[in-house]
Design an enzyme around this catalytic site. Structure first.
Site, short mmCIF file in Angstrom:
data_model
loop_
_atom_site.label_atom_id
_atom_site.label_comp_id
_atom_site.label_asym_id
_atom_site.label_seq_id
_atom_site.Cartn_x
_atom_site.Cartn_y
_atom_site.Cartn_z
N CYS A 114 0.89 -1.11 0.21
CA CYS A 114 0.18 0.10 0.04
C CYS A 114 0.66 1.38 0.03
O CYS A 114 0.74 2.22 -0.73
CB CYS A 114 -0.89 -0.08 1.20
SG CYS A 114 -0.23 0.27 2.81
N HIS A 138 -2.73 1.24 6.99
CA HIS A 138 -3.12 0.87 5.39
C HIS A 138 -3.30 2.46 4.88
O HIS A 138 -3.83 3.29 5.82
CB HIS A 138 -4.10 0.25 5.40
CG HIS A 138 -4.45 -0.07 3.97
ND1 HIS A 138 -3.54 -1.02 3.21
CD2 HIS A 138 -5.47 0.04 3.13
CE1 HIS A 138 -3.87 -1.31 2.11
NE2 HIS A 138 -5.23 -0.60 1.88
N HIS A 187 -5.91 1.49 -3.90
CA HIS A 187 -4.85 0.85 -3.03
C HIS A 187 -4.34 -0.47 -3.41
O HIS A 187 -4.89 -1.11 -4.31
CB HIS A 187 -5.46 0.89 -1.54
CG HIS A 187 -6.60 -0.31 -1.43
ND1 HIS A 187 -6.46 -1.17 -0.64
CD2 HIS A 187 -7.66 -0.48 -2.13
CE1 HIS A 187 -7.46 -1.86 -0.43
NE2 HIS A 187 -8.35 -1.84 -1.62
#
Length: 189
Positions: free
Chosen positions: A89, A141, A153
């Site tokens: 990510c 994240h 993502h």
């Protein structure tokens, strides 16, 4: 069938153009007013106009969105920082900002969460960063907001770079905050 990187990029460039045009015409996705369509109601006229407007998009946020969309389908790889070998990510975010703006961002999601300006969920604009608590710790994240409640993502092992809806219960429950990075922030000369 396995596509090489250039084939994937070509395929995703078309998808990126279509999505960018859609985002442009979505009044909720851009902070500026959408252009007025020509009075001629023919499909060809509207298509030509959309293509012309797409070429005219110079907004710095659209550069980020198009660069990010070109990464669709790239495999997730823990610690990955290159589309050739895979991206995690923060590797995706770091790569996109470097390619689109020449901006160097920190390596991890938690480090990136300290850069830029903190913004509220209601203030999100395309190109802003959205953070989630996916590992039972804050800012574990990160993704790039595309507009209209969507973000891009690199999810997790076995996954690929993809677009998600922020209103899905999983993401809504784990939302951790958002940041806006200035185009010249952390820029290398």
């Amino acid at each position: 069938m396995t596509l090489n990187r250039s084939d994937r990029l070509r395929r995703h460039a078309v998808q990126a153009c279509v999505l960018a045009a859609g985002l442009w015409f979505s009044s909720s996705a851009w902070s500026i007013d959408p252009p007025q369509l020509p009075q001629d109601n023919s499909s060809l006229s509207k298509t030509n106009f959309a293509i012309a407007r797409l070429h005219d998009i110079t907004n710095r946020a659209s550069e980020l969105a198009v660069q990010a969309l070109s990464m669709l389908g790239i495999n997730y790889r823990y610690g990955g920082t290159s589309p050739d070998t895979g991206l995690d990510c923060s590797g995706l975010v770091q790569y996109v900002f470097k390619e689109a703006w020449g901006t160097d961002l920190p390596r991890t999601a938690v480090e990136i969460s300290r850069v830029g300006e903190k913004i509220g969920k209601g203030e999100l604009q395309p190109g802003d960063l959205v953070f989630y608590n996916t590992l039972r710790r804050g800012f574990s994240h990160v993704g790039i907001y595309l507009g209209d409640g969507k973000f891009i993502h690199s999810p997790s092992a076995g996954g690929q770079v993809r677009i998600e809806d922020m209103d899905v219960a999983y993401w809504k429950k784990r939302f951790n905050g958002a940041r806006r990075i200035a185009a010249d922030e952390s820029e290398t000369k």
